[in-house]
Structure formats: structure tokens, C-alpha cells
Design a protein around this motif. Structure first.
Motif, PDB file in Angstrom:
ATOM      1  N   ALA A 113       4.330   7.021  -3.820  1.00 58.20           N
ATOM      2  CA  ALA A 113       4.134   7.065  -1.988  1.00 58.20           C
ATOM      3  C   ALA A 113       3.004   5.989  -2.455  1.00 58.20           C
ATOM      4  O   ALA A 113       2.791   4.436  -1.845  1.00 58.20           O
ATOM      5  CB  ALA A 113       3.994   8.191  -0.595  1.00 58.20           C
ATOM      6  N   ALA A 114       1.853   6.510  -3.133  1.00 60.00           N
ATOM      7  CA  ALA A 114       0.346   5.567  -2.694  1.00 60.00           C
ATOM      8  C   ALA A 114       0.552   4.699  -4.147  1.00 60.00           C
ATOM      9  O   ALA A 114      -0.043   3.254  -3.339  1.00 60.00           O
ATOM     10  CB  ALA A 114      -0.683   6.854  -3.658  1.00 60.00           C
ATOM     11  N   ALA A 115       1.456   4.354  -4.192  1.00 61.57           N
ATOM     12  CA  ALA A 115       1.313   3.772  -5.622  1.00 61.57           C
ATOM     13  C   ALA A 115       2.238   1.723  -4.818  1.00 61.57           C
ATOM     14  O   ALA A 115       2.252   1.236  -5.123  1.00 61.57           O
ATOM     15  CB  ALA A 115       2.375   3.283  -6.730  1.00 61.57           C
ATOM     16  N   ALA A 116       3.560   2.621  -4.020  1.00 60.69           N
ATOM     17  CA  ALA A 116       3.949   2.073  -2.939  1.00 60.69           C
ATOM     18  C   ALA A 116       3.084   1.180  -1.893  1.00 60.69           C
ATOM     19  O   ALA A 116       3.102  -0.257  -1.315  1.00 60.69           O
ATOM     20  CB  ALA A 116       4.811   2.614  -2.743  1.00 60.69           C
ATOM     21  N   VAL A 117       2.395   1.702  -1.294  1.00 61.99           N
ATOM     22  CA  VAL A 117       1.162   1.377  -0.150  1.00 61.99           C
ATOM     23  C   VAL A 117       0.054   0.872  -1.058  1.00 61.99           C
ATOM     24  O   VAL A 117       0.012  -0.341  -0.370  1.00 61.99           O
ATOM     25  CB  VAL A 117       0.731   2.776   0.202  1.00 61.99           C
ATOM     26  N   HIS A 118      -0.108   0.984  -2.452  1.00 64.05           N
ATOM     27  CA  HIS A 118      -1.532   0.148  -2.552  1.00 64.05           C
ATOM     28  C   HIS A 118      -1.097  -1.308  -3.456  1.00 64.05           C
ATOM     29  O   HIS A 118      -1.318  -2.057  -3.133  1.00 64.05           O
ATOM     30  CB  HIS A 118      -2.190   0.587  -4.266  1.00 64.05           C
ATOM     31  N   ALA A 119       0.749  -1.111  -3.617  1.00 62.72           N
ATOM     32  CA  ALA A 119       0.779  -2.459  -4.309  1.00 62.72           C
ATOM     33  C   ALA A 119       1.688  -3.303  -2.890  1.00 62.72           C
ATOM     34  O   ALA A 119       0.904  -4.762  -3.097  1.00 62.72           O
ATOM     35  CB  ALA A 119       2.083  -2.443  -4.418  1.00 62.72           C
ATOM     36  N   VAL A 120       1.487  -2.850  -1.917  1.00 62.08           N
ATOM     37  CA  VAL A 120       1.851  -3.423  -0.532  1.00 62.08           C
ATOM     38  C   VAL A 120       0.694  -3.965  -0.024  1.00 62.08           C
ATOM     39  O   VAL A 120       0.865  -5.484   0.761  1.00 62.08           O
ATOM     40  CB  VAL A 120       2.760  -2.733   0.435  1.00 62.08           C
ATOM     41  N   ASP A 121      -0.072  -2.811  -0.150  1.00 58.08           N
ATOM     42  CA  ASP A 121      -1.428  -4.043   1.127  1.00 58.08           C
ATOM     43  C   ASP A 121      -2.356  -4.896  -0.820  1.00 58.08           C
ATOM     44  O   ASP A 121      -2.720  -5.923  -0.005  1.00 58.08           O
ATOM     45  CB  ASP A 121      -2.774  -2.916   0.547  1.00 58.08           C
ATOM     46  N   ASP A 122      -2.437  -5.318  -1.906  1.00 57.75           N
ATOM     47  CA  ASP A 122      -2.090  -6.024  -2.674  1.00 57.75           C
ATOM     48  C   ASP A 122      -1.733  -7.106  -2.351  1.00 57.75           C
ATOM     49  O   ASP A 122      -2.200  -8.596  -2.281  1.00 57.75           O
ATOM     50  CB  ASP A 122      -2.321  -5.822  -4.352  1.00 57.75           C
ATOM     51  N   ARG A 123      -0.561  -7.210  -1.997  1.00 56.57           N
ATOM     52  CA  ARG A 123       0.927  -8.172  -1.073  1.00 56.57           C
ATOM     53  C   ARG A 123       0.278  -8.867   0.143  1.00 56.57           C
ATOM     54  O   ARG A 123      -0.060  -9.882   0.228  1.00 56.57           O
ATOM     55  CB  ARG A 123       1.981  -7.652  -0.914  1.00 56.57           C
ATOM     56  N   PHE A 124      -0.294  -7.914   0.524  1.00 58.22           N
ATOM     57  CA  PHE A 124      -0.164  -9.241   1.936  1.00 58.22           C
ATOM     58  C   PHE A 124      -2.268  -8.690   2.178  1.00 58.22           C
ATOM     59  O   PHE A 124      -2.115  -9.947   3.221  1.00 58.22           O
ATOM     60  CB  PHE A 124       0.310  -7.780   3.730  1.00 58.22           C
ATOM     61  N   HIS A 125      -2.966  -8.096   1.750  1.00 58.19           N
ATOM     62  CA  HIS A 125      -4.215  -7.864   1.829  1.00 58.19           C
ATOM     63  C   HIS A 125      -4.263  -7.410   2.864  1.00 58.19           C
ATOM     64  O   HIS A 125      -5.689  -7.701   4.116  1.00 58.19           O
ATOM     65  CB  HIS A 125      -4.606  -9.180   1.556  1.00 58.19           C
ATOM     66  N   MET A 126      -4.050  -6.210   3.493  1.00 63.65           N
ATOM     67  CA  MET A 126      -3.839  -5.372   4.803  1.00 63.65           C
ATOM     68  C   MET A 126      -5.483  -4.574   5.089  1.00 63.65           C
ATOM     69  O   MET A 126      -5.995  -4.939   6.264  1.00 63.65           O
ATOM     70  CB  MET A 126      -2.413  -4.272   4.625  1.00 63.65           C
ATOM     71  N   THR A 127      -5.811  -4.234   3.522  1.00 58.81           N
ATOM     72  CA  THR A 127      -7.160  -3.470   3.736  1.00 58.81           C
ATOM     73  C   THR A 127      -8.404  -4.441   2.693  1.00 58.81           C
ATOM     74  O   THR A 127      -8.895  -4.434   2.792  1.00 58.81           O
ATOM     75  CB  THR A 127      -7.072  -2.229   2.803  1.00 58.81           C
ATOM     76  N   MET A 128      -8.499  -5.520   2.668  1.00 62.46           N
ATOM     77  CA  MET A 128      -9.019  -6.524   1.993  1.00 62.46           C
ATOM     78  C   MET A 128     -10.376  -6.251   2.803  1.00 62.46           C
ATOM     79  O   MET A 128     -11.767  -6.648   1.664  1.00 62.46           O
ATOM     80  CB  MET A 128      -8.864  -8.002   2.399  1.00 62.46           C
ATOM     81  N   TRP A 129     -10.878  -5.685   4.148  1.00 59.86           N
ATOM     82  CA  TRP A 129     -11.985  -5.886   4.335  1.00 59.86           C
ATOM     83  C   TRP A 129     -13.061  -4.365   3.957  1.00 59.86           C
ATOM     84  O   TRP A 129     -13.891  -4.018   3.526  1.00 59.86           O
ATOM     85  CB  TRP A 129     -12.315  -5.167   6.185  1.00 59.86           C
ATOM     86  N   LEU A 130     -12.031  -3.407   3.505  1.00 62.29           N
ATOM     87  CA  LEU A 130     -12.766  -2.178   2.171  1.00 62.29           C
ATOM     88  C   LEU A 130     -12.937  -2.693   1.109  1.00 62.29           C
ATOM     89  O   LEU A 130     -14.090  -2.066   0.305  1.00 62.29           O
ATOM     90  CB  LEU A 130     -11.760  -1.531   2.236  1.00 62.29           C
ATOM     91  N   ARG A 131     -12.704  -3.930   0.326  1.00 64.27           N
ATOM     92  CA  ARG A 131     -13.390  -4.766  -1.064  1.00 64.27           C
ATOM     93  C   ARG A 131     -14.361  -5.458  -1.168  1.00 64.27           C
ATOM     94  O   ARG A 131     -14.313  -6.273  -0.544  1.00 64.27           O
ATOM     95  CB  ARG A 131     -11.422  -5.068  -1.420  1.00 64.27           C
ATOM     96  N   PRO A 132     -15.335  -4.877  -2.044  1.00 63.32           N
ATOM     97  CA  PRO A 132     -16.795  -5.691  -2.013  1.00 63.32           C
ATOM     98  C   PRO A 132     -16.227  -6.820  -2.472  1.00 63.32           C
ATOM     99  O   PRO A 132     -15.568  -6.987  -3.372  1.00 63.32           O
ATOM    100  CB  PRO A 132     -17.582  -4.357  -2.285  1.00 63.32           C
ATOM    101  N   VAL A 133     -16.971  -7.876  -2.472  1.00 64.00           N
ATOM    102  CA  VAL A 133     -17.390  -9.437  -2.848  1.00 64.00           C
ATOM    103  C   VAL A 133     -18.177  -8.969  -3.981  1.00 64.00           C
ATOM    104  O   VAL A 133     -18.865  -8.726  -3.760  1.00 64.00           O
ATOM    105  CB  VAL A 133     -17.092 -10.376  -1.540  1.00 64.00           C
TER     106      VAL A 133
END
Length: 229
Positions: A113-133
Motif C-alpha cells: 500500500a505504501a509503495a502504491a501511494v508513493h508511486a501515485v504521488d510521484d505520478r500526480f505530485h499530490m504532496t509536492m509542497w512537502l518536498r524541498p527545492v
């Protein structure tokens, strides 16, 4: 050899990510606990607090393992989430249920489940605000913005007006002209406000008469009388 979390650009901002995930898990747990309490006709606050604490604790365990894997591998991919899900599911469910087999099964499901959620997030950038530039990308973005602004200024300065721009009285204002225009409008507005606070129209008439230097008292009174109508 010291272990520094910020040595890897991918792991930068790990504190903010852990705190945000714990807060989201706590809010979700509180909402679910309230609903469960109301369905069971039990005090919803008690269920909300307990469920929120459990969800926040589980998410903190998951996030710490995930961020440790991210720092150790210096990569942000679904494998970090899979490892964190497997560890959290195996340890927490195993301890809670008192069964190693149930813990392993839960760890497998949580990893998937965690790997699937991470893959979906990488695809659609749902939590991009959590990632530092990364610092290099931030510097490059600032340099690109400065270069674009300089190019616009150079283009405005080197612009040769066409024949219709010379004939027509309408043209695009430059940035400096627009700033000057806004400054003039603001100054005029402030002067009107100050004049109104100082006495309004009678004061303006008196100032105008003093500037003209002609003491025409009857005309001033007549003007004020007509204005009062």
C-alpha cells in the motif's frame, strides 16, 4: 564520521515532512474516532483522542523509518515507503496482536500500500509542497527570473516604435512610467485626504485665495454659500 541528515539534498526538509504527516494522521484519526464514537453511541471525544493518538504514533514510526531510508539511500522513490510500510506493519501489528505471522502479513500489505501511494504521488505530485527545492534548482530559478527581467528591460529600452505607434497617441507604459503614475495618484489621493481632514472645501478656498493674493471676501462667501446649497 558524523551522520548529517542535510548532506543529501533529497533528505532535506525531513522534519517538516514528519511533522506534516503526523498532523494529517492525527486529524484523520480524530475524525474517524468521532464518527465511530457517534455510531456506537459513545463519547465521541474519547474515541477521537484515542484514535488520533494511535494514528499519529503509527505515522511517526512509519515516517522515521521512511526518512532514514531516504537519507541512507539518498534517493526518494517508492522503495523507501515500501520498507517503512513493511517495518511499521510488522512491528506494530505484531506487538498489538501478539502474533508474528499476523505481523508479517500486515507488513506485506502495508509495504504494497505504501509503495502504491508513493508511486501515485510521484505520478500526480499530490504532496509536492512537502518536498524541498534543492539549492541548485532554487539558484537556477532565481537566475532565470533575473535574466528574464533583464531581457524585458532591454527589450523595452531598445524598442523602436512603428509608424502606427508614432501616429497613435496610445502606447504601452514602461515599468518605470507605471511606477511614476501610481506614485502620482497616491500622492494626489493623500493630499485630498489631508485637505479634507484640515477643513474640507472652505479651507481649500481660503488657501486658493491666499495663493492668488486677492482678498475677495464677498466672492468667497458667495462661493461657499452656493456650494452649501
Amino acid at each position: 564520521m558524523s551522520f548529517n541528515w542535510d548532506d543529501c539534498e533529497v533528505s532535506q526538509g525531513w522534519q517538516r515532512r514528519i511533522a506534516a504527516k503526523m498532523a494529517a494522521a492525527g486529524i484523520t484519526g480524530a475524525t474517524m474516532g468521532s464518527i465511530i464514537g457517534m455510531l456506537r453511541q459513545a463519547p465521541p471525544v474519547q474515541y477521537a483522542v484515542g484514535t488520533a493518538a494511535s494514528c499519529a504514533f503509527c505515522m511517526s514510526f512509519f515516517s522515521v523509518v521512511q526518512e532514514t531510508a531516504r537519507r541512507g539511500r539518498c534517493r526518494g522513490d517508492p522503495w523507501n515507503s515500501a520498507l517503512a510500510g513493511a517495518t511499521a506493519g510488522t512491528v506494530l501489528v505484531g506487538i498489538h496482536q501478539g502474533s508474528r505471522s499476523k505481523g508479517v502479513s500486515a507488513g506485506l500489505y502495508c509495504a504494497l500500500a505504501a509503495a502504491a501511494v508513493h508511486a501515485v504521488d510521484d505520478r500526480f505530485h499530490m504532496t509536492m509542497w512537502l518536498r524541498p527545492v534543492p539549492e541548485a534548482e532554487r539558484i537556477a530559478a532565481e537566475a532565470a527570473a533575473a535574466a528574464a527581467a533583464a531581457e524585458r528591460r532591454a527589450s523595452d529600452e531598445a524598442h523602436v516604435p512603428s509608424w502606427w505607434e508614432r501616429i497613435l497617441p496610445i502606447r504601452k507604459m514602461s515599468d518605470q512610467e507605471w511606477d511614476d503614475y501610481q506614485e502620482k495618484k497616491t500622492t494626489a489621493f493623500r493630499e485630498r485626504v489631508q485637505a479634507a481632514k484640515a477643513g474640507g472645501l472652505p479651507k481649500l478656498v481660503e488657501q486658493h485665495r491666499e495663493q492668488q493674493g486677492s482678498p475677495q471676501e464677498p466672492q468667497t462667501k458667495s462661493l461657499l454659500h452656493d456650494t452649501g446649497r
